[in-house]
Design an enzyme around this catalytic site. Structure first.
Site, mmCIF file in Angstrom:
data_model
loop_
_atom_site.group_PDB
_atom_site.id
_atom_site.type_symbol
_atom_site.label_atom_id
_atom_site.label_comp_id
_atom_site.label_asym_id
_atom_site.label_seq_id
_atom_site.Cartn_x
_atom_site.Cartn_y
_atom_site.Cartn_z
ATOM 1 N N THR A 48 0.859 -1.188 0.000
ATOM 2 C CA THR A 48 0.000 0.000 0.000
ATOM 3 C C THR A 48 0.891 1.233 0.000
ATOM 4 O O THR A 48 2.113 1.127 -0.004
ATOM 5 C CB THR A 48 -0.934 0.000 1.225
ATOM 6 N N VAL A 50 0.732 4.349 2.198
ATOM 7 C CA VAL A 50 1.139 4.999 3.453
ATOM 8 C C VAL A 50 2.065 4.084 4.253
ATOM 9 O O VAL A 50 3.045 4.541 4.843
ATOM 10 C CB VAL A 50 -0.093 5.394 4.294
ATOM 11 N N CYS A 51 1.766 2.799 4.268
ATOM 12 C CA CYS A 51 2.486 1.851 5.124
ATOM 13 C C CYS A 51 4.008 1.880 4.987
ATOM 14 O O CYS A 51 4.714 1.943 5.995
ATOM 15 C CB CYS A 51 1.970 0.442 4.904
ATOM 16 N N PRO A 52 4.571 1.858 3.762
ATOM 17 C CA PRO A 52 6.040 1.820 3.692
ATOM 18 C C PRO A 52 6.696 3.081 4.238
ATOM 19 O O PRO A 52 7.830 3.022 4.719
ATOM 20 C CB PRO A 52 6.338 1.633 2.207
ATOM 21 N N ILE A 55 6.840 2.344 8.032
ATOM 22 C CA ILE A 55 7.709 1.197 8.305
ATOM 23 C C ILE A 55 9.168 1.611 8.117
ATOM 24 O O ILE A 55 10.012 1.351 8.981
ATOM 25 C CB ILE A 55 7.344 0.008 7.395
#
Length: 178
Positions: A48, A50-52, A55
């Site tokens: 997706t 936003v997630c990286p 992270i």
């Protein structure tokens, strides 16, 4: 949702810990980092947008968390194989210094109360768990809003002082005395 003062649930999950063939996976459970502070953070799904960003953001601060005797543990409801494929595919995730937990059965996210009832994925939750396994910080944002790792680090610093820390307090600044 489990909150501050409650015991973090027992768990045993497969995690991606390396891109090296034959060393990609391990099992992580409550005893894996015994005696350490643990910072768990969850995201909805791999691959997706936003997630990286968050992270990789947590990854950039891994050394600072380790300097505070804290272990970062990130996870989602995706399988370990999806985590591995994403790490291989996304430049910002290739060299992550912390495990990516797979909660494929949704056991841990359900016990924590952070399984989004509409989307069926983990909410963007972060927990700071003390060395005794007690939740000392719980933080959840909307699925579309990324978290700021520096704020989680600031709260960890405050929790480790055992003092009263005012709004905006940062490590090294004066605490409040009662």
């Amino acid at each position: 949702m489990l909150g501050v003062g409650e015991k973090f649930p027992n768990f045993s999950l497969t995690a991606v810990v390396s891109l090296e063939k034959g060393k990609e996976f391990t099992t992580i459970n409550n005893a894996s980092y015994e005696g350490k502070w643990k910072v768990f953070f969850f995201w909805p799904k791999d691959f997706t947008f936003v997630c990286p960003t968050e992270i990789a953001g947590f990854g950039k601060h891994d050394k600072e968390f380790k300097d505070r005797d804290a272990q970062l543990l990130g996870g989602s409801i995706d399988s370990e194989f999806v985590h591995l494929a994403w790490r291989k595919d996304h430049a910002d995730l290739k060299n992550l210094p912390f495990p990516m937990l797979s909660d494929l059965k949704r056991d841990l996210t359900s016990e924590l109360g952070i399984l989004d009832p509409n989307a069926g994925v983990a909410q963007r939750a972060a927990y700071i768990v003390d060395p005794q396994g007690v939740i000392r910080f719980a933080y959840v944002t909307d699925l579309s809003v990324g978290r700021e790792p520096k704020e989680v680090l600031r709260v960890l610093d405050a929790l480790q002082t055992d003092e009263l820390c005012p709004c905006g307090w940062h490590k090294g600044e004066e605490t409040l005395h009662v």
